[in-house]
Scaffold this motif. Structure first.
Motif, PDB file in Angstrom:
ATOM      1  N   THR A 766      16.996  42.237  23.688  1.00  0.00           N
ATOM      2  CA  THR A 766      17.724  41.076  23.183  1.00  0.00           C
ATOM      3  C   THR A 766      18.435  41.415  21.876  1.00  0.00           C
ATOM      4  O   THR A 766      17.864  42.089  21.009  1.00  0.00           O
ATOM      5  CB  THR A 766      16.771  39.889  22.934  1.00  0.00           C
ATOM      6  N   SER A 768      22.189  39.804  19.418  1.00  0.00           N
ATOM      7  CA  SER A 768      23.385  38.973  19.365  1.00  0.00           C
ATOM      8  C   SER A 768      24.548  39.800  18.840  1.00  0.00           C
ATOM      9  O   SER A 768      24.372  40.849  18.206  1.00  0.00           O
ATOM     10  CB  SER A 768      23.155  37.762  18.462  1.00  0.00           C
ATOM     11  N   VAL A 833      23.896  36.635  29.728  1.00  0.00           N
ATOM     12  CA  VAL A 833      24.757  36.438  28.553  1.00  0.00           C
ATOM     13  C   VAL A 833      24.816  34.944  28.255  1.00  0.00           C
ATOM     14  O   VAL A 833      25.198  34.147  29.119  1.00  0.00           O
ATOM     15  CB  VAL A 833      26.169  37.006  28.801  1.00  0.00           C
ATOM     16  N   ASN A 834      24.396  34.597  27.072  1.00  0.00           N
ATOM     17  CA  ASN A 834      24.372  33.191  26.655  1.00  0.00           C
ATOM     18  C   ASN A 834      23.632  32.312  27.664  1.00  0.00           C
ATOM     19  O   ASN A 834      24.059  31.200  28.001  1.00  0.00           O
ATOM     20  CB  ASN A 834      25.799  32.679  26.436  1.00  0.00           C
ATOM     21  N   LYS A 836      23.226  32.739  30.813  1.00  0.00           N
ATOM     22  CA  LYS A 836      23.758  32.707  32.176  1.00  0.00           C
ATOM     23  C   LYS A 836      23.699  34.106  32.792  1.00  0.00           C
ATOM     24  O   LYS A 836      24.028  35.097  32.128  1.00  0.00           O
ATOM     25  CB  LYS A 836      25.200  32.196  32.179  1.00  0.00           C
ATOM     26  N   LEU A 854      31.523  34.794  27.740  1.00  0.00           N
ATOM     27  CA  LEU A 854      31.572  34.907  26.286  1.00  0.00           C
ATOM     28  C   LEU A 854      32.141  33.627  25.651  1.00  0.00           C
ATOM     29  O   LEU A 854      32.882  32.875  26.291  1.00  0.00           O
ATOM     30  CB  LEU A 854      32.423  36.106  25.880  1.00  0.00           C
ATOM     31  N   GLN A 855      31.796  33.439  24.409  1.00  0.00           N
ATOM     32  CA  GLN A 855      32.262  32.271  23.651  1.00  0.00           C
ATOM     33  C   GLN A 855      32.645  32.734  22.249  1.00  0.00           C
ATOM     34  O   GLN A 855      32.104  33.725  21.734  1.00  0.00           O
ATOM     35  CB  GLN A 855      31.168  31.210  23.581  1.00  0.00           C
ATOM     36  N   GLU A 858      29.020  33.530  17.850  1.00  0.00           N
ATOM     37  CA  GLU A 858      27.840  34.311  18.212  1.00  0.00           C
ATOM     38  C   GLU A 858      27.569  34.248  19.717  1.00  0.00           C
ATOM     39  O   GLU A 858      27.674  33.194  20.337  1.00  0.00           O
ATOM     40  CB  GLU A 858      26.617  33.792  17.455  1.00  0.00           C
ATOM     41  N   ASN A 859      27.218  35.398  20.265  1.00  0.00           N
ATOM     42  CA  ASN A 859      26.842  35.509  21.672  1.00  0.00           C
ATOM     43  C   ASN A 859      25.498  36.220  21.769  1.00  0.00           C
ATOM     44  O   ASN A 859      25.264  37.224  21.076  1.00  0.00           O
ATOM     45  CB  ASN A 859      27.890  36.306  22.458  1.00  0.00           C
ATOM     46  N   LYS A 860      24.637  35.696  22.619  1.00  0.00           N
ATOM     47  CA  LYS A 860      23.320  36.296  22.816  1.00  0.00           C
ATOM     48  C   LYS A 860      23.303  37.032  24.155  1.00  0.00           C
ATOM     49  O   LYS A 860      23.739  36.491  25.175  1.00  0.00           O
ATOM     50  CB  LYS A 860      22.228  35.226  22.786  1.00  0.00           C
TER      51      LYS A 860
END
Length: 919
Positions: A766, A768, A833-834, A836, A854-855, A858-860
């Motif tokens: 994990t 970000s 990703v985020n 999903k 993606l957004q 911040e993206n996890k």
């Protein structure tokens, strides 16, 4: 379209009418290209892979039966073949473990339950018509057991008028005795005189000089059923005997099929014929006389010795008779029985004894095995039979011996073999296999002694649905249209029969020597794919390919030469490699045979270069290469012909990246690429000529050419690409179920730490990262850093050796395959990703498009990584099988236990975000 296709196929006139008639009917019923694209996106259940479901003991319980069936369904598996094998455990009532006797009411009740619950889930259920392999068991008497011809050689002193009868084993009998000149170690079979047998001695005419007397004994192979379940022990049955086979069908087949009630199994199964050494049956002398027109017994000295001018002729006639007998007693009888019971006979029609390629016409579902794509393989044997006979589905026992030892095989290994199976014509994969495992025994559970494990005891199992979807899509696609291999290789079956000898009566075994490996490899490297055919198929159906290739052949029927001459006169192309025929099947020469052979084959190719030139002169290859010799040898492909299009599947069978420019021989001006990972059609249309390819190790491509193919809608994007973002550092890694979490500033092999050296399971990576705005480019999470593994066996002899890596092709002649590659992910991963799901990472190139997930800001990202069960297994003490052997005998031996040791695990490469313009 009808006349165009017939012209392409270059069929002789007698076959043209048949073929074109069927093309017309087929064109009316065939799905549209758009329907094929939709079917590829959502393949039907019948295209999904199956598993061989091993029931050990059988010691099974209904709750676990149901759980495993439900897991198969969830994994995207389409069905299971019930296979009953040796016990793994002693009865243990305290833990609910009990081995049901084979065909006992308890076992049959479990079969009834499994098939009923499987049907409710929409699964296909097949059943092996016996236990272990080959067919046999406790109901096989010695009279019906597999037989062999045994020769006893005894000295006969000068002046002797008789010789004592030799001591015989139980069930043996002397069928003939003859006197020859020579000694016991070296005798002359060219001249023999029969001895007269009575109850006490063999009577002979005296002679002054010492001689030798030969006693020919109707004996038994002594082979017992291998890997038998409890209560299934016994002799292997005589496959030439109608009585022996009928008894098996009554005593074993009837109870098993009756357990299915009103819903019979989809198919009953017979494994490869492995009645080793079976070369005799009591009716053979009578059947030989009836079929061949002379008495075999006086020629037994020549048959056994094999060194007289007539020996090969005797052996040929003997071998052909054995083939006819196994066809009638085994294949026809079982297939008829299956029809009468509302099911189908799925048969691995090869091995020993002596079935031929055309024997496959006698069974409903011929099956193959063996991913040796550049040499002789029984998988190509089966797919060729199906192609020639018009059967659309070729099943295959798949992943046998895949990357031994048990639990070592990975998703990448699966792809390396599956892709080779596809290019050889397989389109129904039956995984070998799925071990039933009692929950009481813990992890890693039960497994076959030597095979991959595809149940959910393997930690990387969460990736299995993705692997199965890939296989299902390609299996569906490889069933569309008609097979379109350009070359038919005429098997020298009569030469194979002539090469038989006692205890070695296998046509498929003989082909390993009769078909030059360099010849088969040269066909593929020249850009063609091929099927096998035989004289019987040509006599019945003609030549169904553009090119007929004759390998080195000595014996051939004149009737077959006439068919080939007609094919050539109608425009068909004929190429010969090595020497051409000079004898009839019976070993005779004739003026007609000599004249026909000379007119059909005025010249021969004697080297691979000459063969390549002859093939290229005969027809434009389906796939033209512009690349190095190594890459040409590494690329494999298959084509399927549609009424309004062409399908090509192409794969890199090697462990390194290759580059090539390829041209497809399709007549259609454009096509699309289909993504078997997602089922989607890729956005850009492609031209079939001068297509530049870069293929990662074991990467494959799928193309659909034709009028009316539709590409996916492509979003308007910029054409520039941004610099990659390195995400290789500072990951939080949580080992699921252990409570252990660590920060890996540098990505580290799990086995480097004592705490996780023997960890088998999941670890969640994990971290970000920031994205300034929604991307207009394709954004790929990419894991790089894989490398070719040295030591891959059996590359084609023309392959180059580069970068110090010898023989990097997966191809080999022996059993088993593996991917000779050190991947950057060990062994599979699911990407989130985020929150999903973004897909699975399980083969090169390790990359997934995550742009839509993606957004801005911040993206996890989470990477769920799974290794194999091997690491945890290596920490367990060696299992003590002595109590099991003491009770049941030594029925199996675990393979390659010296290789049970931890293997690298986790993410071992570099992680990047790569930005690319979408095409």
């Amino acid at each position: 379209m009808k006349s165009q296709l017939c012209k392409q196929l270059l069929l002789p006139a007698a076959v043209l009418a048949f073929a074109c008639c069927h093309v017309s009917a087929y064109a009316q019923a065939a799905p549209s290209l758009q329907a094929i694209q939709q079917g590829f996106l959502n393949p039907p259940n019948e295209a999904k892979p199956m598993v061989r479901w091993w029931w050990f003991g059988p010691a099974v319980e209904k709750p676990e039966i149901l759980r495993e069936l439900q897991q198969m369904k969830a994994d995207g598996i389409g069905g299971a073949e019930l296979a009953f094998v040796y016990p793994e455990v002693l009865d243990d009532p305290a833990h609910g473990l009990k081995n049901f006797a084979f065909l006992s009411p308890e076992m049959l009740d479990a079969v009834q339950y499994a098939q009923a619950e499987g049907r409710k889930l929409g699964l296909r259920i097949d059943v092996t018509l016996g236990s272990g392999w080959p067919y046999g068991g406790p109901t096989v008497t010695l009279h019906n057991a597999a037989m062999r011809l045994r020769t006893i050689v005894a000295a006969l002193p000068g002046g002797a008028a008789s010789a004592p009868l030799p001591a015989l084993k139980e069930g043996e009998s002397i069928i003939y005795a003859a006197v020859v000149n020579g000694t016991q170690s070296k005798w002359d079979a060219s001249a023999s005189s029969p001895a007269t047998l009575d109850s006490e001695a063999a009577r002979v005419t005296p002679a002054e000089t010492p001689r030798v007397i030969l006693f020919f004994v109707q004996s038994h192979t002594g082979q017992m059923v291998k890997r038998a379940a409890v209560g299934a022990e016994g002799w292997v049955l005589d496959p030439f005997s109608k009585e022996a086979v009928a008894t098996h069908l009554k005593t074993v087949g009837e109870p098993l099929v009756k357990a299915f009630g009103n819903t019979p199994p989809y198919a009953i199964f017979s494994d490869s014929l492995e009645a080793y050494g079976a070369d005799w049956t009591p009716t053979l002398p009578e059947e030989f006389r009836k079929r061949r027109g002379y008495d075999l017994l006086p020629h037994l000295p020549e048959l056994v010795a094999g060194d007289t001018p007539n020996s090969a002729n005797i052996r040929h006639d003997w071998g052909k008779t054995l083939t006819e007998l196994v066809n009638e007693a085994y294949l026809v009888q079982i297939n008829d029985w299956a029809n009468q019971h509302g099911t189908k006979f799925r048969s691995q029609t090869y091995g020993e004894p002596a079935v031929s390629l055309s024997s496959q016409k006698l069974v409903a579902l011929p099956e193959g095995e063996g991913p040796q794509w550049r040499t002789f393989s029984t998988l190509r044997w089966a797919s060729s039979g199906n192609h020639v006979l018009g059967n659309n589905v070729t099943s295959g026992e798949t992943f046998t011996w895949l990357h031994s030892p048990v639990f070592r095989a990975t998703p990448l290994d699966m792809k390396a073999e599956a892709d080779i199976d596809f290019i050889m014509g397989e389109n129904q994969l039956i995984f070998h296999g799925w071990p039933y495992s009692a929950p009481q025994v813990g992890e890693p559970g039960w497994s076959l002694y030597a095979a991959a494990v595809f149940n959910d005891h393997n930690p990387w199992h969460p990736v299995m649905p993705t692997v199965n979807n890939y296989i299902a899509r390609l299996s569906y696609l490889m069933r569309q249209g008609k097979p379109a291999n350009q070359v038919a290789v005429l098997l020298p079956t009569d030469d194979a029969w002539a090469a038989f000898k006692p205890a070695k009566v296998t046509v498929t075994g003989a082909m390993q020597d009769l078909l030059p490996r360099e010849m088969l490899g040269a066909i593929l490297s020249a850009g063609y794919n091929f099927d096998f055919t035989d004289a019987e198929a040509i006599d019945r159906l003609g030549v169904q390919h553009s090119i007929l290739l004759l390998p080195p052949t000595t014996r051939i029927p004149v009737a077959t030469l006439r068919k080939i001459a007609a094919f050539k006169a109608a425009g068909g192309k004929v190429v010969a490699f090595g020497h051409t025929p000079t004898l009839s099947p019976e070993g005779k020469s004739s003026g007609e045979l000599t004249k026909l052979a000379a007119s059909i084959f005025p010249s021969t190719a004697n080297t691979t270069a000459e063969l390549t030139a002859a093939l290229h002169q005969a027809a434009v290859p389906d796939l033209a290469f512009e690349t190095t010799d190594f890459d040409r040898n590494a690329i494999g492909f298959i084509r399927r012909k549609l009424p309004t299009g062409d399908i090509y599947f192409l794969t890199n069978t090697s462990n390194r990246e290759i580059k090539a420019t390829v041209s497809f021989s399709t007549s259609y001006a454009s096509g699309v690429a289909l993504d078997p990972e997602t089922g989607h059609t890729l956005p850009s249309k492609i031209a079939p000529k001068k297509l530049t390819l870069t293929l990662a190790p074991y990467e494959s491509r799928t193309y659909l050419f034709g009028n009316g193919v539709t590409a996916a809608t492509s979003k308007a994007t910029t054409t520039a690409s941004a610099a990659p973002i390195d995400l290789s550092r500072d990951w939080s890694v949580s080992f699921t179920g252990t409570g252990k979490t660590e920060t890996q500033h540098t990505l580290t092999d799990w086995t480097a730490s004592d705490a996780t050296q023997h960890y088998s399971g999941e670890a969640v990576y994990t971290r970000s990262f920031q994205v300034e705005k929604a991307p207009s480019l394709g954004v790929y999470l990419t894991i790089t850093g894989g490398s070719a593994e040295p030591g891959a066996p059996d590359a084609p002899p023309t392959a180059e050796k580069r970068e110090g890596i010898p023989n990097p092709l997966v191809t080999r002649t022996g059993p088993g395959t593996r991917a000779w590659y050190n991947p950057p992910i060990r062994e599979g991963a699911l990407l989130v990703v985020n929150g999903k799901p973004a897909g699975a990472l399980w083969h090169p190139p390790y990359r997934l498009d995550i742009a839509s997930l993606l957004q801005p800001g911040e993206n996890k990202i989470e990477i769920h990584v799974y290794n194999t069960a091997l690491n945890a297994w290596a920490a367990l003490p060696p299992h003590d099988y002595r109590p099991l052997i003491a009770k049941y005998g030594d029925r199996f031996q675990m393979q390659d236990l010296d290789k049970v040791k931890p293997v690298p695990s986790g993410i071992l490469g570099n992680i990047e975000l790569v930005f690319e313009a979408q095409r």
